[in-house]
Design a protein around this motif. Structure first.
Motif, PDB file in Angstrom:
ATOM      1  N   LEU A   1       1.283   7.073  -6.630  1.00 47.68           N
ATOM      2  CA  LEU A   1       0.182   7.997  -6.900  1.00 47.68           C
ATOM      3  C   LEU A   1       0.577   9.429  -6.563  1.00 47.68           C
ATOM      4  O   LEU A   1       0.313  10.371  -7.327  1.00 47.68           O
TER       5      LEU A   1
ATOM      6  N   ALA B   1      -6.689   4.526  -8.792  1.00 48.37           N
ATOM      7  CA  ALA B   1      -6.623   5.982  -8.898  1.00 48.37           C
ATOM      8  C   ALA B   1      -5.642   6.403  -9.991  1.00 48.37           C
ATOM      9  O   ALA B   1      -5.909   7.348 -10.758  1.00 48.37           O
TER      10      ALA B   1
ATOM     11  N   GLU C   1      -3.861   5.244   2.966  1.00 49.09           N
ATOM     12  CA  GLU C   1      -3.783   5.062   1.516  1.00 49.09           C
ATOM     13  C   GLU C   1      -5.179   4.953   0.912  1.00 49.09           C
ATOM     14  O   GLU C   1      -5.433   5.461  -0.193  1.00 49.09           O
TER      15      GLU C   1
ATOM     16  N   LEU D   1      -6.585   8.502   0.594  1.00 52.44           N
ATOM     17  CA  LEU D   1      -5.874   9.211  -0.467  1.00 52.44           C
ATOM     18  C   LEU D   1      -6.400   8.794  -1.833  1.00 52.44           C
ATOM     19  O   LEU D   1      -6.788   9.638  -2.654  1.00 52.44           O
ATOM     20  N   ALA D   2      -6.432   7.487  -2.096  1.00 58.58           N
ATOM     21  CA  ALA D   2      -6.825   6.989  -3.412  1.00 58.58           C
ATOM     22  C   ALA D   2      -8.266   7.335  -3.744  1.00 58.58           C
ATOM     23  O   ALA D   2      -8.589   7.671  -4.892  1.00 58.58           O
TER      24      ALA D   2
ATOM     25  N   ALA E   1       0.813   4.121  -2.815  1.00 58.04           N
ATOM     26  CA  ALA E   1       0.506   5.510  -2.444  1.00 58.04           C
ATOM     27  C   ALA E   1       1.608   6.449  -2.930  1.00 58.04           C
ATOM     28  O   ALA E   1       1.327   7.545  -3.441  1.00 58.04           O
TER      29      ALA E   1
ATOM     30  N   SER F   1       0.822  -1.213   0.000  1.00 60.00           N
ATOM     31  CA  SER F   1       0.000   0.000   0.000  1.00 60.00           C
ATOM     32  C   SER F   1       0.855   1.260   0.000  1.00 60.00           C
ATOM     33  O   SER F   1       0.529   2.252  -0.674  1.00 60.00           O
TER      34      SER F   1
ATOM     35  N   SER G   1      -4.861   2.753  -4.762  1.00 65.78           N
ATOM     36  CA  SER G   1      -4.040   3.740  -5.467  1.00 65.78           C
ATOM     37  C   SER G   1      -3.767   3.326  -6.909  1.00 65.78           C
ATOM     38  O   SER G   1      -3.591   4.180  -7.785  1.00 65.78           O
ATOM     39  N   ASP G   2      -3.731   2.021  -7.183  1.00 67.87           N
ATOM     40  CA  ASP G   2      -3.549   1.554  -8.563  1.00 67.87           C
ATOM     41  C   ASP G   2      -4.734   1.974  -9.427  1.00 67.87           C
ATOM     42  O   ASP G   2      -4.566   2.389 -10.581  1.00 67.87           O
TER      43      ASP G   2
END
Length: 465
Positions: free
Chosen positions: A23, A151, A98, A101-102, A20, A16, A148-149
């Motif tokens: 990203l 995102a 994370e 965030l995403a 992050a 993660s 995050s991937d």
């Protein structure tokens, strides 16, 4: 969330944390990666990111990386109540996870599933139902692939202009209590709580504290959203949101209360889904390929979400009739001269192991133990007494499990997983089951439950004859 030029520290250099960081770099942030482990222990993770683009603070003094941060992003394994994080919060620095965030950079509805057990199975079922229905689904989160991937792919599409189709119709996210500790604006369209039982009491003060963290999944629940709860679990029904959204339930014991928007239940051996004025018989209980009453509950939850997303009943039925289960979750490894070996390494708490024992026929050689998370192992005593032929214990929790079993015998200790497998294989006879279901995490002996499960499978498949 404009992070261009902002100094962001990511704490926890695992899957993660790396996602992050990637990203954040795409967003133009100045990124520092921090971890209490030494850099030599993080070589595999650090190889996934361009070292010249990030600063690394690893080992003793890694907390210093927080001092100049404008934002701190933590991985799920990092306790949100860490003193170093409390210190930066006092200076007005925001600390998020994370997941949070995403979620700020996704443009598809989020289907978020939490619970003590069954999250990965339910998330995978939902993802397959969507894919079977011709929809593009991202399936990940705590399950494996960080949000995050998703995102990053969403941002790539935005950069290419509207000529490029958006990458996902739905985001199907497994969400852990650790991730929910640090949400702020995380806003699922559908929020599901499968069950709550004692777990992670090494991180939470009480079961009530743990349940309250799970309830944070409803933090931003609004009029257009759906909440789906397990009506057979008192702790879960106590978390049912009272906001303006649409609340649904699922149950194996009762029909759905007409005051609820709808849900799923068992009637005359059928799994039935009712959403508003539409009622569908999905499949018979016996049509489910995965075994165990707990997986019937997972199927009810998954079918409900599938209906909400517009999946045809035929697609839902097909998935439930063909899905074989996940690796490391009641996974049949081998039938050796009539002895069935089952890998349930994902059974990392007492409730999961209890469900595994209750779902099997035959006398069981149970291999259990690992990192002690403060669980009440006495809850297994009656099941062990009536279902287990031999209890084989390993890891640091072995003495506490042995004490919790009272006068039960036979019990033996194993020096390693290899020793445990060889003990069970040497004594078991046709009709017996050898079950790895540890009721503990793996961190005292293995990197994670996956490594533990794969080693178990290698050892079982390596047995002669």
């Amino acid at each position: 969330m404009n992070l261009k030029g902002k100094r962001v520290t990511v704490v926890g250099i695992a899957r993660s944390g790396v996602a992050a960081a990637q990203l954040l770099l795409r967003l133009g942030a100045e990124v520092t990666l921090a971890d209490r482990k030494d850099a030599s222990q993080l070589a595999s993770e650090l190889s996934q990111i361009e070292a010249a683009r990030v600063a690394i603070r690893a080992g003793v003094g890694y907390e210093d990386a927080l001092e100049r941060a404008d934002l701190v992003v933590i991985s799920p394994g990092v306790p949100a109540r860490l003193q170093a994080l409390a210190d930066v919060r006092r200076y007005g620095v925001k600390v998020i996870g994370e997941l949070e965030l995403a979620s700020r950079f996704l443009d598809a509805p989020i289907l978020a599933i939490t619970g003590t057990n069954g999250k990965s199975t339910t998330v995978t079922m939902i993802g397959l139902m969507l894919q079977q229905s011709g929809m593009r689904a991202f399936v990940g989160g705590n399950l494996g692939t960080p949000l995050s991937d998703a995102a990053l792919k969403t941002l790539e599409r935005a950069g290419a202009g509207m000529r490029v189709a958006k990458p996902y119709d739905f985001i199907v996210a497994e969400v852990s209590s650790f991730q929910l500790e640090t949400i702020d604006e995380f806003h699922p369209w559908v929020s599901v709580v499968l069950n709550i039982s004692t777990d992670h009491l090494d991180r939470y003060e009480s079961i009530e504290d743990y349940a309250a963290t799970k309830a944070r999944i409803f933090k931003n629940y609004s009029r257009e959203d759906f909440a789906l709860v397990n009506l057979d679990d008192e702790l879960v029904t106590g978390l049912k949101p009272t906001g303006p959204g649409k609340c649904l339930g699922f149950s194996q014991r009762q029909a759905i209360d007409p005051n609820l928007y709808g849900g799923a239940y068992v009637q005359d051996d059928w799994l039935v889904v009712r959403i508003e004025d539409r009622t569908e018989q999905v499949c018979r209980k016996g049509d489910l390929l995965v075994r165990g009453i707990h997986n019937q509950a997972n199927a009810l939850a998954a079918a409900t979400v599938g209906f909400l997303c517009g999946c045809p009943v035929e697609a839902i039925r097909d998935v439930l009739g063909t899905f074989p289960g996940l690796e490391h979750a009641m996974e049949v490894v081998r039938n050796r001269a009539g002895v069935v070996f089952i890998n349930d390494s994902k059974g990392t708490n007492v409730e999961a192991t209890a469900q595994a024992l209750a779902s099997l026929e035959g006398r069981i050689f149970l291999i259990a133990g690992g990192r002690d998370k403060g669980a009440d192992f006495s809850k297994l005593r009656d099941l062990v007494r009536y279902r287990v032929k031999r209890l084989i214990l390993l890891g640091e929790a072995a003495p506490r499990i042995r004490a919790a079993m009272g006068e039960f015998d036979p019990v033996s200790r194993a020096a390693s997983l290899r020793d445990a497998v060889e003990q069970a294989a040497g004594e078991a006879s046709a009709g017996d089951v050898v079950l790895l279901s540890p009721a503990c995490s793996s961190f005292d002996m293995f990197v994670d439950y996956r490594e533990r499960g794969r080693q178990f499978k290698e050892l079982v498949n390596g047995l002669p004859g």
